[in-house]
Design a protein around this motif. Structure first.
Motif, PDB file in Angstrom:
ATOM      1  N   PRO A  51       1.020  -1.350   0.051  1.00 38.83           N
ATOM      2  CA  PRO A  51      -0.073  -0.134   0.022  1.00 38.83           C
ATOM      3  C   PRO A  51       0.817   1.382  -0.040  1.00 38.83           C
ATOM      4  O   PRO A  51       1.923   1.432   0.594  1.00 38.83           O
ATOM      5  N   SER A  52       0.573   2.281  -0.732  1.00 38.54           N
ATOM      6  CA  SER A  52       1.007   3.569  -0.788  1.00 38.54           C
ATOM      7  C   SER A  52       0.591   4.453  -0.224  1.00 38.54           C
ATOM      8  O   SER A  52       1.217   5.532   0.494  1.00 38.54           O
ATOM      9  N   GLY A  53      -0.770   4.527  -0.169  1.00 36.42           N
ATOM     10  CA  GLY A  53      -1.581   5.620   0.452  1.00 36.42           C
ATOM     11  C   GLY A  53      -1.796   6.719  -0.418  1.00 36.42           C
ATOM     12  O   GLY A  53      -0.958   7.212  -1.337  1.00 36.42           O
ATOM     13  N   TRP A  54      -3.217   7.475  -0.419  1.00 30.63           N
ATOM     14  CA  TRP A  54      -3.045   8.449  -1.216  1.00 30.63           C
ATOM     15  C   TRP A  54      -3.875   9.631  -0.456  1.00 30.63           C
ATOM     16  O   TRP A  54      -4.709  10.403  -0.934  1.00 30.63           O
ATOM     17  N   ALA A  55      -3.361   9.986   0.882  1.00 33.63           N
ATOM     18  CA  ALA A  55      -4.052  10.843   1.700  1.00 33.63           C
ATOM     19  C   ALA A  55      -4.013  12.252   1.161  1.00 33.63           C
ATOM     20  O   ALA A  55      -3.021  12.593   0.485  1.00 33.63           O
ATOM     21  N   SER A  56      -5.172  12.996   1.053  1.00 33.27           N
ATOM     22  CA  SER A  56      -4.987  14.236   0.433  1.00 33.27           C
ATOM     23  C   SER A  56      -4.196  15.271   1.496  1.00 33.27           C
ATOM     24  O   SER A  56      -4.478  15.038   2.772  1.00 33.27           O
ATOM     25  N   PRO A  57      -3.465  16.152   0.872  1.00 30.25           N
ATOM     26  CA  PRO A  57      -2.945  17.178   1.773  1.00 30.25           C
ATOM     27  C   PRO A  57      -4.017  18.074   2.298  1.00 30.25           C
ATOM     28  O   PRO A  57      -5.220  18.319   1.813  1.00 30.25           O
TER      29      PRO A  57
ATOM     30  N   GLU B 221       3.809   1.563  13.247  1.00 33.69           N
ATOM     31  CA  GLU B 221       3.881   1.591  11.742  1.00 33.69           C
ATOM     32  C   GLU B 221       2.609   1.569  11.049  1.00 33.69           C
ATOM     33  O   GLU B 221       1.684   0.970  11.286  1.00 33.69           O
ATOM     34  N   LEU B 222       2.470   2.889  10.467  1.00 32.99           N
ATOM     35  CA  LEU B 222       1.087   3.298   9.715  1.00 32.99           C
ATOM     36  C   LEU B 222       0.991   2.420   8.461  1.00 32.99           C
ATOM     37  O   LEU B 222      -0.265   2.419   7.947  1.00 32.99           O
ATOM     38  N   ASP B 223       2.038   1.870   7.886  1.00 36.50           N
ATOM     39  CA  ASP B 223       1.955   1.305   6.766  1.00 36.50           C
ATOM     40  C   ASP B 223       1.783   2.097   5.377  1.00 36.50           C
ATOM     41  O   ASP B 223       2.637   2.365   4.499  1.00 36.50           O
ATOM     42  N   ALA B 224       0.622   2.979   5.634  1.00 31.75           N
ATOM     43  CA  ALA B 224       0.337   3.770   4.482  1.00 31.75           C
ATOM     44  C   ALA B 224      -0.783   4.761   4.931  1.00 31.75           C
ATOM     45  O   ALA B 224      -1.507   4.054   5.885  1.00 31.75           O
ATOM     46  N   ILE B 225      -1.048   5.962   4.665  1.00 27.33           N
ATOM     47  CA  ILE B 225      -2.094   6.818   4.823  1.00 27.33           C
ATOM     48  C   ILE B 225      -3.026   6.943   3.647  1.00 27.33           C
ATOM     49  O   ILE B 225      -2.744   7.508   2.731  1.00 27.33           O
ATOM     50  N   TYR B 226      -4.110   6.710   3.534  1.00 28.62           N
ATOM     51  CA  TYR B 226      -5.315   6.798   2.740  1.00 28.62           C
ATOM     52  C   TYR B 226      -6.134   7.679   3.255  1.00 28.62           C
ATOM     53  O   TYR B 226      -6.588   8.741   2.439  1.00 28.62           O
ATOM     54  N   ALA B 227      -6.581   7.648   4.313  1.00 22.01           N
ATOM     55  CA  ALA B 227      -7.526   8.446   4.996  1.00 22.01           C
ATOM     56  C   ALA B 227      -7.072   9.978   5.076  1.00 22.01           C
ATOM     57  O   ALA B 227      -5.728  10.376   5.854  1.00 22.01           O
ATOM     58  N   THR B 228      -7.730  11.104   4.863  1.00 29.91           N
ATOM     59  CA  THR B 228      -7.338  12.407   4.873  1.00 29.91           C
ATOM     60  C   THR B 228      -7.247  12.711   6.393  1.00 29.91           C
ATOM     61  O   THR B 228      -8.095  12.425   7.289  1.00 29.91           O
TER      62      THR B 228
ATOM     63  N   TYR C  62      -6.551  14.047  14.024  1.00 26.20           N
ATOM     64  CA  TYR C  62      -7.060  12.511  14.257  1.00 26.20           C
ATOM     65  C   TYR C  62      -6.353  12.033  12.965  1.00 26.20           C
ATOM     66  O   TYR C  62      -6.566  12.403  11.704  1.00 26.20           O
ATOM     67  N   LEU C  63      -5.476  11.022  12.947  1.00 25.54           N
ATOM     68  CA  LEU C  63      -4.912  10.342  12.072  1.00 25.54           C
ATOM     69  C   LEU C  63      -5.159   8.795  11.786  1.00 25.54           C
ATOM     70  O   LEU C  63      -5.004   8.143  12.972  1.00 25.54           O
ATOM     71  N   ALA C  64      -5.559   8.352  10.839  1.00 24.92           N
ATOM     72  CA  ALA C  64      -6.035   6.825  10.789  1.00 24.92           C
ATOM     73  C   ALA C  64      -5.085   6.091   9.800  1.00 24.92           C
ATOM     74  O   ALA C  64      -4.801   6.762   8.759  1.00 24.92           O
ATOM     75  N   GLY C  65      -4.229   5.306   9.969  1.00 26.24           N
ATOM     76  CA  GLY C  65      -3.228   4.728   9.185  1.00 26.24           C
ATOM     77  C   GLY C  65      -3.932   3.206   8.533  1.00 26.24           C
ATOM     78  O   GLY C  65      -4.949   2.647   9.049  1.00 26.24           O
ATOM     79  N   TYR C  66      -3.349   2.884   7.407  1.00 31.54           N
ATOM     80  CA  TYR C  66      -3.879   1.775   6.694  1.00 31.54           C
ATOM     81  C   TYR C  66      -3.593   0.533   7.664  1.00 31.54           C
ATOM     82  O   TYR C  66      -4.397  -0.496   7.649  1.00 31.54           O
ATOM     83  N   SER C  67      -2.717   0.636   8.594  1.00 32.16           N
ATOM     84  CA  SER C  67      -2.462  -0.535   9.630  1.00 32.16           C
ATOM     85  C   SER C  67      -3.419  -0.873  10.448  1.00 32.16           C
ATOM     86  O   SER C  67      -3.809  -1.918  11.117  1.00 32.16           O
ATOM     87  N   GLY C  68      -4.697   0.091  10.515  1.00 39.12           N
ATOM     88  CA  GLY C  68      -5.658   0.326  11.475  1.00 39.12           C
ATOM     89  C   GLY C  68      -5.622   0.904  12.622  1.00 39.12           C
ATOM     90  O   GLY C  68      -6.205   0.803  13.556  1.00 39.12           O
TER      91      GLY C  68
END
Lengths: 376, 327
Positions: A33-39, A80-87, A96-102
């Motif tokens: 996973p790369s993540g596509w969180a918006s800036p 380890e968040l792995d990746a960040i998709y959630a803005t 509030y930050l949510a990582g792909y790792s859960g």
């Protein structure tokens, strides 16, 4: 000429070599996973995922360059968040930050450190792709296990599970929370409306395809882009009944943009559609001929800006779909853009921020200084 | 044309669409699609499989004669020439002994890539799939794919029971394939040791791969191996393999069973007319060195085809003379 001496290790070696060559790097069986969180703009800083699974707070210097103020996590955080998709969600001075790792964590906007009240990140069962919804007290976090958990924003405690669609029902699209009702769609072709106070299911509407895209709610019309190449308009106030559906040339994976009685939505085949909000009829379409468009469209000063995955950017007339200009960004674009005043900021998958001027299509990469450095 | 482009355009992408389409036809079950694909791929490669099986059998039958050559000629070059001559005479390809598994390797490789692409769990992997699907309703509407099948998660590494199943199936296939060689050739200890190692190493290697690759691939390999055993049994026969031979002698003794009969060699039979053309299996006494001639049963040629080879007589005469010498 064959060597006829028995060499049983020869076929064995052939088999091993072929398998190793074929499977390449076994450990990397599926793509990472790369993540596509918006800036996100939060006060004086921009929050961006500059590296996979790392959130950077960047501030502008006097010369317009960017310099890091802090980043999360640091090595001591042991997460380890792995990746960040959630803005990242910014509420006051808390992120509030949510990582792909859960993992879900609350950070101080000023320092980037976890809030003491939360302590360690809250680990949910499953991966997080969708941006959580927030009602001022609770965060509603959806996972790819089809579950939506309500987290107490002050402590991080899991207060409730408002949706538990057991099984293989990933939720990737951002839910929408309006008036105490949470609208959430899953990849398994269902849109749910849930009363968050009671946890009651208000309605569930099956669709023809899975919904990977963020939902959009415009008054009582819920717009859902689907993998069956259709854009659905549901009546949120009437049990989610289908008002209309529009068939495009590819998957609708982008957040629909509703403006001026039109819905603008791009497809995975690089086509941008303008659809009448009331009837679902096509007003115009623009086929870029490029690659898929995952990122949301931006409407700035009367220009509709669209960027495809390969970095081709186009400015369109929102009334007619006429091309106003074309530009190219050096990098892949998957994250939603940030509209910042009269400009649009795109984050490339390589972590670079690029400014696009909607009036003429000029593209500028924002220079970034090494941490701790200042201009001059 | 770059090989990557050719691989993607002509093999990988069609296979992706085939698998997605099969999944749609199989009620949305990707596991069932893999099994259907296994049957299709075995059917498509069946002529090649059959040829390989026959070649393998002919090679097994030729083992005593190869042994003779090795004993007779000390010069490696001459030995090699004579053996090649024998292969030509028998009409077999020595690489046929690579076994039916190798036929499946290209499919295994392509399917690995396809499973990796189609069953990717990350949003990026699903998004990238959109660019690989044909504009057909059946494949476009099949996404997302179901990743579970029975108790398997097709994306996860193969579970131990699947690994065990693959190991047992491959071991059995190797055992059936190599049984006659081991029995008939009376190979030297080194050769026997190597055969024994192959018997265990091939299943072990593939089982290891099943353990570290997605279970979907393991499912394919297990299904393919089982089909291979059935094909081998039907079209080539079990050779000297018997189910009873799977029980170790020690276990037999403790169970009060008779010792396992040695592998049954083929003994020549003089047909009517005096010409030796056919053989049939016979059971020698335990402890007696097992020998065989190189004939085939019931009108089957040494290259596995039916009918009589023009050179069959000369081949047999060599065989007889070899046996007389040993006696």
């Amino acid at each position: 000429m064959f060597h006829v001496k028995h060499r049983p290790f020869t076929p064995l070696a052939v088999v091993i070599a072929a398998l190793v060559l074929a499977t390449g790097c076994i450990g990397d069986t599926f793509s990472q996973p790369s993540g596509w969180a918006s800036p996100v703009e939060a006060g004086e800083v921009l929050l961006v995922q500059s590296e996979r699974g790392r959130l950077d707070a960047l501030e502008f210097t006097a010369s317009g360059a960017l310099v890091e103020r802090w980043h999360y996590p640091v090595s001591d955080d042991q997460v380890e968040l792995d990746a960040i998709y959630a803005t990242p969600l910014v509420e006051g001075d808390v992120i509030y930050l949510a990582g792909y790792s859960g993992d879900v964590v609350a950070l101080s906007l000023a320092t980037g450190r976890p809030l003491p009240a939360w302590g360690a990140p809250v680990r949910l069962d499953g991966h997080i792709v969708a941006t959580p919804a927030f009602d001022g007290e609770r965060l509603y976090v959806a996972t790819d296990r089809g579950r939506v958990s309500a987290l107490d924003a002050s402590s991080g405690r899991v207060a409730d599970v408002v949706l538990d669609a057991a099984g293989d029902h990933p939720i990737w699209g951002d839910p929408v929370l309006v008036g105490g009702t949470l609208y959430v769609a899953d990849i398994d072709r269902t849109v749910h409306a849930i009363g968050v106070a009671s946890g009651d299911a208000r309605w569930a509407q099956p669709l023809g395809g899975g919904v990977p895209a963020p939902l959009a709610l415009d008054r009582e019309v819920l717009i859902a882009g689907s993998l069956d190449s259709r854009l659905y308009a549901l009546d949120a106030g009437a049990g989610g009944s289908e008002l209309w559906s529009f068939e495009g040339d590819g998957w609708f994976w982008s957040r629909p943009l509703v403006a001026g009685g039109s819905i603008y939505a791009p497809t995975s085949r690089g086509t941008v559609y303008a659809i009448d909000r009331a009837s679902g009829a096509e007003r115009w379409s623009f086929a870029s001929g490029g690659s898929q468009i995952r990122t949301a469209l931006a409407l700035v000063d009367g220009v509709l800006v669209a960027a495809d995955k390969d970095g081709a950017v186009v400015g369109l007339n929102p009334s007619s779909g006429a091309v106003l200009w074309r530009s190219t960004i050096d990098g892949d674009i998957l994250a939603d853009p940030l509209v910042r005043g009269p400009e649009v900021l795109y984050l490339t998958t390589g972590g670079d921020l690029v400014r696009v001027h909607p009036q003429d299509g000029r593209v500028e990469e924002l220079p970034r200084l090494a941490p701790g450095r200042q201009d001059g | 044309m770059p090989i990557g482009f050719v691989w993607q355009t002509f093999l990988e992408t069609p296979l992706i669409n085939l698998m997605v389409g099969l999944s749609a036809l199989a009620f949305g079950s990707y596991g069932l699609a893999i099994l259907i694909f296994t049957v299709i791929s075995r059917a498509v490669t069946f002529p090649l499989t059959l040829r390989t099986l026959h070649s393998m059998r002919a090679l097994q039958d030729a083992q005593p004669r190869i042994q003779e050559i090795q004993k007779k000629y000390s010069d490696p070059k001459r030995r090699s020439e004579e053996t090649m001559k024998l292969y030509r005479e028998l009409g077999v390809n020595p690489l046929g002994c690579l076994g039916p598994q190798l036929i499946q390797l290209p499919v295994f490789i392509a399917l690995y890539q396809v499973i990796r692409i189609t069953l990717g769990t990350t949003p990026e992997s699903v998004l990238s799939l959109s660019g690989r699907l044909y504009d057909w309703d059946i494949v476009q509407g099949a996404i997302p794919l179901s990743t579970s099948f029975l108790i398997l998660d097709l994306r996860e590494n193969g579970p131990l029971w699947l690994v065990a199943m693959v190991f047992v199936a491959m071991w059995l296939q190797q055992r059936i394939s190599s049984g006659r060689t081991r029995a008939t050739a009376a190979p030297n200890p080194q050769q026997a040791q190597m055969n024994q190692m192959m018997q265990w190493m091939m299943p072990a290697i593939f089982s290891w791969f099943v353990f570290i690759v997605p279970a979907g691939l393991g499912l394919y390999w297990a299904g393919s191996t089982v089909i291979g055993i059935v094909l081998q049994w039907i079209f080539v026969g079990p050779g000297d393999f018997t189910w009873g031979s799977l029980v170790p002698d020690r276990a037999r003794a403790s169970l009060g069973m008779k010792p396992a009969a040695p592998q049954r060699p083929r003994r020549p039979r003089e047909p009517a007319g005096g010409e030796q053309t056919e053989t049939e299996e016979s059971r020698p006494e335990a402890g007696v060195e097992t020998r065989t001639d190189h004939g085939h049963s019931r009108g089957q040629r040494k290259d596995g085809r039916r009918g009589r080879r023009p050179s069959a007589r000369s081949a047999r005469s060599q065989s007889r003379s070899g046996r007389r010498r040993r006696r």
